[in-house]
Design a protein around this motif. Structure first.
Motif, PDB file in Angstrom:
ATOM      1  N   GLY A   1       0.822  -1.205   0.000  1.00 47.36           N
ATOM      2  CA  GLY A   1       0.000   0.000   0.000  1.00 47.36           C
ATOM      3  C   GLY A   1       0.852   1.248   0.000  1.00 47.36           C
ATOM      4  N   THR A   2       0.186   2.393   0.058  1.00 50.60           N
ATOM      5  CA  THR A   2       0.902   3.654   0.198  1.00 50.60           C
ATOM      6  C   THR A   2       1.425   3.764   1.626  1.00 50.60           C
ATOM      7  OG1 THR A   2      -1.057   4.880   0.907  1.00 50.60           O
ATOM      8  CG2 THR A   2      -0.650   4.727  -1.474  1.00 50.60           C
ATOM      9  N   LEU A   3       2.328   4.709   1.847  1.00 50.66           N
ATOM     10  CA  LEU A   3       2.858   4.912   3.190  1.00 50.66           C
ATOM     11  C   LEU A   3       1.735   5.255   4.166  1.00 50.66           C
ATOM     12  CD1 LEU A   3       5.229   5.153   5.137  1.00 50.66           C
ATOM     13  CD2 LEU A   3       5.551   7.516   4.348  1.00 50.66           C
ATOM     14  N   ALA A   4       0.800   6.084   3.733  1.00 52.72           N
ATOM     15  CA  ALA A   4      -0.322   6.451   4.603  1.00 52.72           C
ATOM     16  C   ALA A   4      -1.167   5.226   4.953  1.00 52.72           C
ATOM     17  CB  ALA A   4      -1.183   7.519   3.922  1.00 52.72           C
ATOM     18  N   GLU A   5      -1.391   4.353   3.964  1.00 50.17           N
ATOM     19  CA  GLU A   5      -2.173   3.139   4.225  1.00 50.17           C
ATOM     20  C   GLU A   5      -1.448   2.211   5.183  1.00 50.17           C
ATOM     21  OE1 GLU A   5      -4.472   2.900  -0.115  1.00 50.17           O
ATOM     22  OE2 GLU A   5      -2.599   1.792   0.226  1.00 50.17           O
ATOM     23  N   LEU A   6      -0.134   2.089   5.041  1.00 49.02           N
ATOM     24  CA  LEU A   6       0.621   1.217   5.935  1.00 49.02           C
ATOM     25  C   LEU A   6       0.643   1.779   7.352  1.00 49.02           C
ATOM     26  CD1 LEU A   6       3.662   0.079   3.765  1.00 49.02           C
ATOM     27  CD2 LEU A   6       1.382  -0.890   3.942  1.00 49.02           C
TER      28      LEU A   6
END
Length: 276
Positions: A228-233
């Motif tokens: 995922g994106t960094l925000a999702e992780l």
């Protein structure tokens, strides 16, 4: 190092730049990949993050046709890596873990040589433009043996770009470099993506993936365990609070949470996340 000589019109190819499904690879009893699935969007930087031995380089070798998978499918720029290997090779560039430059030649001569081998017109102009793009103009006439680690790596990436491949694989591009050289390489990678090049980056450095990648996949024990994106992780972990200041979990927090603090392959992870 692989690179393009004749690039197909990838903007006319539908779907992601890389599509992988069910990729498996074993060496006798050792199962290196156990069913890898991933997609890489065109024009993005995708980081494949994992510890040493996680299988990152094996994935890159399969996608660049240097190694055959046991099972599973993979398409690169619309070409099947098993049945259309020539098409894959014409549309990619691969930069390995160690800079593949000729130390006897100057930086400019390295670039001119590669341009000539690819039968491109005006190799000198191509070399001069790449030297300028990677801030190597002043060092262009010097032998590559005199270059620092960061300069050699930038030259290596510049050589990989001759022929304008739409997709480049960077396997551990900053391994062994000092902090200043790493930042130089990071800037070069960012400029690649800004110019429309798709980048698949393998790394074991958490801050590198955090700084560069549009999407991050963590490869652990032969499988993609998060993607995922960094925000999702970051949302996989609850935000930590110190007094009245909210602290977002770093990518390192996410990595060890999903991999498991007790399974570090015997490595001593001395660094821990810092607040942002």
């Amino acid at each position: 190092m692989l690179a393009a000589m004749s690039i197909p019109p990838t903007d006319q190819v539908p779907g992601p730049a890389i599509h992988v499904q069910g990729l498996e690879k074993s060496y006798k009893e050792l199962r290196v990949l156990r069913g890898v699935d991933l997609d890489v969007a065109r024009g993005s930087i995708f980081a494949l993050l994992g510890s040493n031995g996680a299988g990152k380089t094996t994935v890159v070798k399969i996608l660049s046709t240097l190694l055959k998978a046991d099972t599973g499918t993979a398409r690169v720029n619309g070409f099947d890596v098993a049945t259309q290997a020539a098409g894959v090779r014409e549309s990619i560039s691969l930069t390995g873990q160690f800079a593949a430059v000729d130390e006897i030649l100057s930086g400019r001569e390295n670039l001119v040589l590669v341009a000539r081998l690819r039968h491109l017109t005006d190799p000198g102009a191509i070399a001069d433009e790449l030297l300028r793009r990677f801030s190597l103009t002043e060092a262009g006439a010097r032998r590559a043996a005199t270059y620092s680690g960061g300069m050699r790596r930038r030259l290596d990436i510049a050589m990989s770009l001759i022929g304008s491949p739409p997709l480049i694989f960077l396997d551990e591009p900053t391994a062994g470099l000092d902090p200043e050289a790493r930042i130089d390489v990071w800037q070069a990678v960012k400029e690649l993506a800004e110019g429309g090049t798709t980048v698949l980056l393998t790394t074991q450095y958490l801050d590198e993936a955090e700084q560069l990648a549009d999407r991050i996949a963590i490869l652990h024990q032969g499988r993609i365990i998060v993607n995922g994106t960094l925000a999702e992780l970051r949302r996989l972990l609850p935000p930590a609070k110190v007094e009245y200041v909210e602290k977002q979990p770093s990518l390192e927090d996410v990595f060890f949470a999903v991999v498991g603090e007790g399974d570090k392959d015997g490595q001593d992870h001395k660094t821990r996340s810092s607040e942002k």
